[in-house]
Design an enzyme around this catalytic site. Structure first.
Site, PDB file in Angstrom:
ATOM      1  N   LYS A  88       0.830  -1.199   0.000  1.00 26.90           N
ATOM      2  CA  LYS A  88       0.000   0.000   0.000  1.00 26.90           C
ATOM      3  C   LYS A  88       0.868   1.254   0.000  1.00 26.90           C
ATOM      4  O   LYS A  88       0.658   2.183  -0.790  1.00 26.90           O
ATOM      5  CB  LYS A  88      -0.914  -0.008   1.228  1.00 26.90           C
ATOM      6  CG  LYS A  88      -1.879   1.162   1.314  1.00 26.90           C
ATOM      7  CD  LYS A  88      -2.583   1.207   2.660  1.00 26.90           C
ATOM      8  CE  LYS A  88      -3.298  -0.066   2.979  1.00 26.90           C
ATOM      9  NZ  LYS A  88      -4.075   0.036   4.246  1.00 26.90           N
TER      10      LYS A  88
ATOM     11  N   LYS B 207       3.072  -1.912  11.294  1.00 27.24           N
ATOM     12  CA  LYS B 207       1.753  -1.852  11.927  1.00 27.24           C
ATOM     13  C   LYS B 207       1.916  -2.174  13.405  1.00 27.24           C
ATOM     14  O   LYS B 207       2.898  -2.803  13.807  1.00 27.24           O
ATOM     15  CB  LYS B 207       0.795  -2.859  11.285  1.00 27.24           C
ATOM     16  CG  LYS B 207      -0.665  -2.481  11.400  1.00 27.24           C
ATOM     17  CD  LYS B 207      -1.066  -1.360  10.453  1.00 27.24           C
ATOM     18  CE  LYS B 207      -2.544  -1.035  10.572  1.00 27.24           C
ATOM     19  NZ  LYS B 207      -2.960  -0.003   9.603  1.00 27.24           N
TER      20      LYS B 207
ATOM     21  N   GLY C 298      -3.136   6.307  13.372  1.00 24.83           N
ATOM     22  CA  GLY C 298      -4.304   5.669  13.957  1.00 24.83           C
ATOM     23  C   GLY C 298      -4.845   4.558  13.095  1.00 24.83           C
ATOM     24  O   GLY C 298      -4.479   4.390  11.935  1.00 24.83           O
ATOM     25  N   ASP C 299      -5.725   3.779  13.674  1.00 27.51           N
ATOM     26  CA  ASP C 299      -6.444   2.711  12.982  1.00 27.51           C
ATOM     27  C   ASP C 299      -7.709   2.492  13.808  1.00 27.51           C
ATOM     28  O   ASP C 299      -8.131   3.398  14.543  1.00 27.51           O
ATOM     29  CB  ASP C 299      -5.575   1.444  12.885  1.00 27.51           C
ATOM     30  CG  ASP C 299      -6.128   0.419  11.903  1.00 27.51           C
ATOM     31  OD1 ASP C 299      -5.978   0.612  10.692  1.00 27.51           O
ATOM     32  OD2 ASP C 299      -6.723  -0.582  12.355  1.00 27.51           O
TER      33      ASP C 299
END
Length: 456
Positions: free
Chosen positions: A123, A135, A174-175
């Site tokens: 990505k 991540k 953020g997620d």
């Protein structure tokens, strides 16, 4: 540099590496699903570029450069000590510092974080920005917690994480479960520990280093990508109906952008169920319920006379509503093969993934066989990380851009991602297959960098 790999074809090499990955990670279902989806696309790349086989590049790429796991002790409002588990997977720094979000959710485990980090490599590569893949997160659940509890958790989490990140090393964002509130607490603790004011986190508040359009970026980007897919079919958004899952930032701003471009979004959802509003989702009301009051989605249906609420767990899902367009914007594997068949039967033209890996492999196969334009997550939801990279650039230059400037850059990035994925699919004999195209286009940039930097 000749290694110990003796495979005559790309298919044999890819199959060999995947068997090894399965043997070493047999308990990590989500990670293996993400790896299989990418690997299936890359066979023609290794046939065309056998040097990547000689360098055993695929096996090197699929192994994270670093995994950090740590405990997170914190004290709740009753004075009780609680303990959660934290993670950071630094997957690939071949093209830049690690970049990827933090997820706070009870489902978080090493498999989830590895699948997200692996996807992030490609990505981030597709955005054209100089950022690698990473991540992180925790099995902490912010729901039902007070602001003070969330602050204490975030401070404890960052006390450990701060040892492993930095503006030129690893820049989290953020997620799920990590919004502006959490980023603020995390950044405050980082600054306190390190005594420096840097762009080490993105998604920051606008008056302390954040970027305009960052909140909207993933949702807007998924719509911009869908627009490219529709244009390739000679279509546009005018008069189209869209079903959207989720009710967080991605879903809210996908709905907002869809309706500004002439489509009508008629659904949204959270873990309790979904809302169907045949008049079109009222974005202002949705924002008030989810962003201001932080209430369940049923409150939307209670406030709109023609809207209906369907509880989760039944046979009817958001994907059963007839629509021209579908935007899965909630979570991984939310759309399965049966859902895909329903959407196809109802005449869906395009699917643009706003969440990370929201469609199962079986669902993707249904869409591709039916000729549905399908935007895979690593391409269609790259808008968020793209604007995160733009936030990093603004932080480095001690400057800020207007909303329109950032939005225009986002549009150009999403258009470029589509064009590169479409071109790669055509070059490797899979014209129209954006899954293959996105995987190959994202992989080649990283592969060239890894090859140039030697065996590291």
């Amino acid at each position: 540099m000749k290694g110990n790999i003796d495979m005559t074809t790309g298919k044999e090499y890819v199959a060999s590496v995947f068997e090894k990955v399965k043997a070493q990670n047999s308990h990590e279902a989500e990670f293996l699903q993400a790896v299989e989806e990418v690997f299936n696309s890359l066979v023609p790349v290794f046939d065309k570029y056998p040097k990547y086989i000689e360098e055993n590049l695929l096996e090197r790429l699929v192994e994270p450069e670093r995994i950090v796991s740590f405990r997170v002790p914190w004290v709740d409002d009753k004075g009780q000590v609680q303990v959660n588990r934290g993670f950071r997977v630094q997957f690939s720094s071949a093209i830049g510092p690690y970049k990827g979000g933090l997820r706070f959710h009870p489902s978080v485990n090493q498999s989830i974080i590895k699948f997200l980090g692996f996807e992030q490599i490609f990505k981030n590569s597709l955005t054209g920005q100089p950022i690698g893949g990473g991540k992180g997160g925790s099995n902490f659940d912010p729901k039902g917690k007070s602001d003070n509890e969330i602050m204490r958790f975030c401070q404890s989490f960052m006390t450990e994480l701060s040892k492993h990140i930095g503006a030129d090393t690893d820049v989290p964002a953020g997620d799920i479960g990590v919004g502006g509130r959490e980023i603020g607490y995390l950044y405050g603790q980082y600054k306190r520990i390190r005594n420096e004011y840097t762009g080490v986190l993105t998604g920051k508040g606008l008056n302390w280093g954040g970027s305009l359009a960052r909140t909207e970026a993933t949702g807007y980007g998924a719509v911009y990508f869908a627009e490219q897919m529709l244009n390739a079919r000679g279509e546009n958004f005018n008069g189209k109906t869209a079903v959207v899952s989720g009710a967080g930032n991605v879903a809210i701003y996908a709905i907002e952008k869809l309706q500004s471009l002439g489509a009508k979004a008629v659904t949204c959802s959270d873990s309790s169920g979904f809302v169907y509003d045949p008049d079109g989702i009222d974005v202002d009301l949705l924002k008030e319920i989810k962003e201001v009051k932080r209430e369940r989605i049923v409150k939307y249906a209670e406030a709109r006379p023609n809207a209906t609420f369907t509880p989760a767990g039944g046979e009817k899902t958001v994907w059963s509503i007839k629509a021209d367009l579908a935007f899965p914007c909630a979570t991984q594997n939310e759309l399965d093969e049966t859902d895909a068949e329903t959407l196809v039967a109802n005449g869906v033209l395009a699917v643009s993934e706003g969440a990370n890996m929201p469609s199962t492999l079986g669902a993707i196969d249904v869409f591709l066989k039916a000729g549905v334009s399908f935007g895979p997550a690593k391409a269609a939801n790259a808008g968020g990380v793209a604007v995160s990279a733009l936030e990093m650039a603004q932080n480095s230059g001690r400057t800020s851009w207007t909303f329109d400037e950032v939005d225009a850059k986002l549009y150009d990035i999403m258009k470029g991602i589509y064009e590169n994925a479409a071109a790669a699919a055509k070059e490797f004999g899979q014209e129209g297959n954006l899954v293959v195209g996105a995987n190959i286009a994202g992989f080649l940039k990283v592969a060239d960098a890894m090859s140039a930097q030697g065996i590291v």
